[in-house]
Scaffold this active site. Sequence first.
Site, short mmCIF file in Angstrom:
data_model
loop_
_atom_site.label_atom_id
_atom_site.label_comp_id
_atom_site.label_asym_id
_atom_site.label_seq_id
_atom_site.Cartn_x
_atom_site.Cartn_y
_atom_site.Cartn_z
N ASN A 9 0.95 -1.23 0.09
CA ASN A 9 0.19 0.00 -0.09
C ASN A 9 0.87 1.21 -0.07
O ASN A 9 1.49 1.67 0.94
CB ASN A 9 -0.75 -0.05 1.09
CG ASN A 9 -1.60 1.31 1.33
OD1 ASN A 9 -1.99 1.95 0.38
ND2 ASN A 9 -2.12 1.55 2.60
N TRP A 10 0.94 2.04 -1.12
CA TRP A 10 1.73 3.26 -1.14
C TRP A 10 1.48 4.43 -0.59
O TRP A 10 2.03 5.10 -0.41
CB TRP A 10 2.04 3.53 -2.72
CG TRP A 10 3.04 2.50 -3.39
CD1 TRP A 10 3.82 1.42 -2.56
CD2 TRP A 10 3.79 2.71 -4.55
NE1 TRP A 10 4.87 0.80 -3.51
CE2 TRP A 10 4.56 1.70 -4.73
CE3 TRP A 10 3.44 3.29 -5.61
CZ2 TRP A 10 5.43 1.35 -5.85
CZ3 TRP A 10 4.07 3.14 -6.87
CH2 TRP A 10 5.18 2.13 -6.96
N LYS A 11 -0.05 4.46 0.09
CA LYS A 11 -0.58 5.48 0.21
C LYS A 11 -0.52 6.70 -0.49
O LYS A 11 -0.49 6.61 -1.72
CB LYS A 11 -0.12 5.83 1.93
CG LYS A 11 0.00 4.56 2.56
CD LYS A 11 0.44 4.93 4.19
CE LYS A 11 0.53 3.55 4.76
NZ LYS A 11 0.39 3.65 6.15
N HIS A 96 -9.35 1.46 4.82
CA HIS A 96 -8.05 1.55 5.74
C HIS A 96 -8.15 2.62 6.71
O HIS A 96 -9.09 3.29 6.73
CB HIS A 96 -6.93 2.14 4.51
CG HIS A 96 -5.57 1.81 5.08
ND1 HIS A 96 -5.26 3.06 5.79
CD2 HIS A 96 -4.49 1.07 4.65
CE1 HIS A 96 -3.77 2.44 6.28
NE2 HIS A 96 -3.48 1.38 5.67
N GLU A 98 -6.41 4.85 7.61
CA GLU A 98 -6.41 6.25 7.42
C GLU A 98 -7.41 6.89 6.93
O GLU A 98 -7.73 8.01 7.11
CB GLU A 98 -5.05 6.44 6.43
CG GLU A 98 -3.81 6.24 7.37
CD GLU A 98 -2.70 5.43 6.70
OE1 GLU A 98 -2.35 5.62 5.23
OE2 GLU A 98 -1.56 5.10 7.31
N GLU A 172 -5.45 -5.12 10.56
CA GLU A 172 -4.44 -3.80 10.79
C GLU A 172 -4.54 -3.26 12.12
O GLU A 172 -5.57 -2.15 12.19
CB GLU A 172 -4.33 -2.88 9.55
CG GLU A 172 -4.13 -3.57 8.26
CD GLU A 172 -3.26 -2.55 7.45
OE1 GLU A 172 -2.36 -2.62 6.81
OE2 GLU A 172 -4.14 -1.50 6.97
N GLY A 178 2.68 2.09 10.41
CA GLY A 178 3.50 3.18 10.35
C GLY A 178 4.27 3.60 11.47
O GLY A 178 4.93 4.50 11.61
N SER A 218 3.55 -2.41 10.13
CA SER A 218 5.14 -2.32 10.53
C SER A 218 5.64 -3.62 10.03
O SER A 218 6.53 -4.31 10.57
CB SER A 218 5.47 -1.92 11.59
OG SER A 218 5.19 -0.59 12.03
N GLY A 239 2.84 -1.12 4.21
CA GLY A 239 2.95 0.37 4.10
C GLY A 239 4.40 0.56 3.39
O GLY A 239 4.71 0.38 2.24
N GLY A 240 4.96 1.25 4.60
CA GLY A 240 6.23 1.69 4.40
C GLY A 240 7.37 0.68 3.59
O GLY A 240 8.06 1.29 2.56
C1 PEP Z 1 -0.54 0.03 5.61
O1 PEP Z 1 -0.46 1.28 5.19
O2 PEP Z 1 -1.62 -0.56 5.39
C2 PEP Z 1 0.33 -0.17 6.72
C3 PEP Z 1 0.31 -1.49 7.23
O3 PEP Z 1 1.92 0.27 6.78
P1 PEP Z 1 3.05 0.12 7.38
O4 PEP Z 1 3.69 -1.31 6.84
O5 PEP Z 1 3.94 1.29 6.97
O6 PEP Z 1 2.64 -0.01 8.93
#
Ligand code: PEP
Length: 257
Positions: A9-11, A96, A98, A172, A178, A218, A239-240
């Site tokens: 997930n690039w956000k 999500h 966010e 999640e 993050g 994470s 994500g990251g």
């Molecule tokens: C996400 O964006 O869904 C996520 C889990 O981010 P991260 O891996 O950076 O925690």
Amino acid sequence: MRRKIFAGNWKMNYTVKETREFFSAIEGKIPAAKSGCEFQLYVPALSLTIALDLGKKSGITIGAQNVHWETKGAFTGEVSGPMVKEIGVNQVLVGHSERRQHFGETNTTVAKRCSSLLKQGFNVLVCIGETRAEREAGKTNTVLRQQLMALFHEGEHHCGSYLGKSLHVAYEPVWAIGTGLTATPEQAEEAHQEIRTVLTKSVSEEASKATSILYGGSVTPANFAELLKCENIDGGLVGGASLKPQDWLALAQILQS
Ligand code: PEP
């Protein structure tokens, strides 16, 4: 047998130019997806076209990060199912945290979005998870149940008939997204078990067993393998780490090992 999925997930990261650069960095190095395994990547709307083109060559399923439940109309700033379908998108991320935190997404709008997109023929990965305060108050299972029940109670937005087919779930924990704080494999497995139990009770055992439940929060190449050892963890939503070509390749490799 349910599919194993590594989903990035690039956000709100990467321009079209940066998207091209990412794909050229992984080109020729992507492991062929084994049967029963899938790589997904959710990119910003403006990068969908280029990612679809580059992703096709590499066998990566490209998805949209958010799509409105209405198919057209007075919803300034939104994109619709027909718009993304026309350019070749079949996969959408919904709910999500966010979106829930910053854009007023609720269990009800998540259910509306899921049911509309599923009816339009999309594959949907729906995100659920508790906040730190909810976990500390011992409410994790209650929150997960409420988030799932919004999708599966009888009514207009009932998504039960799609579960395990075009509808899969990402767990999640909000406190792990993050933050560098990953849930331990035990904490994640406990939540995944609870989710599978709720899916069995609210839809059916067959659908529940066919549902891929991804863990997100994470995830990195350093912890992914341990998480995947858990019986009810069928992949990761990342994500990251999914923004870094080397990590992306390592995560794809770990999924299949
Ligand atoms: C996400 O964006 O869904 C996520 C889990 O981010 P991260 O891996 O950076 O925690």
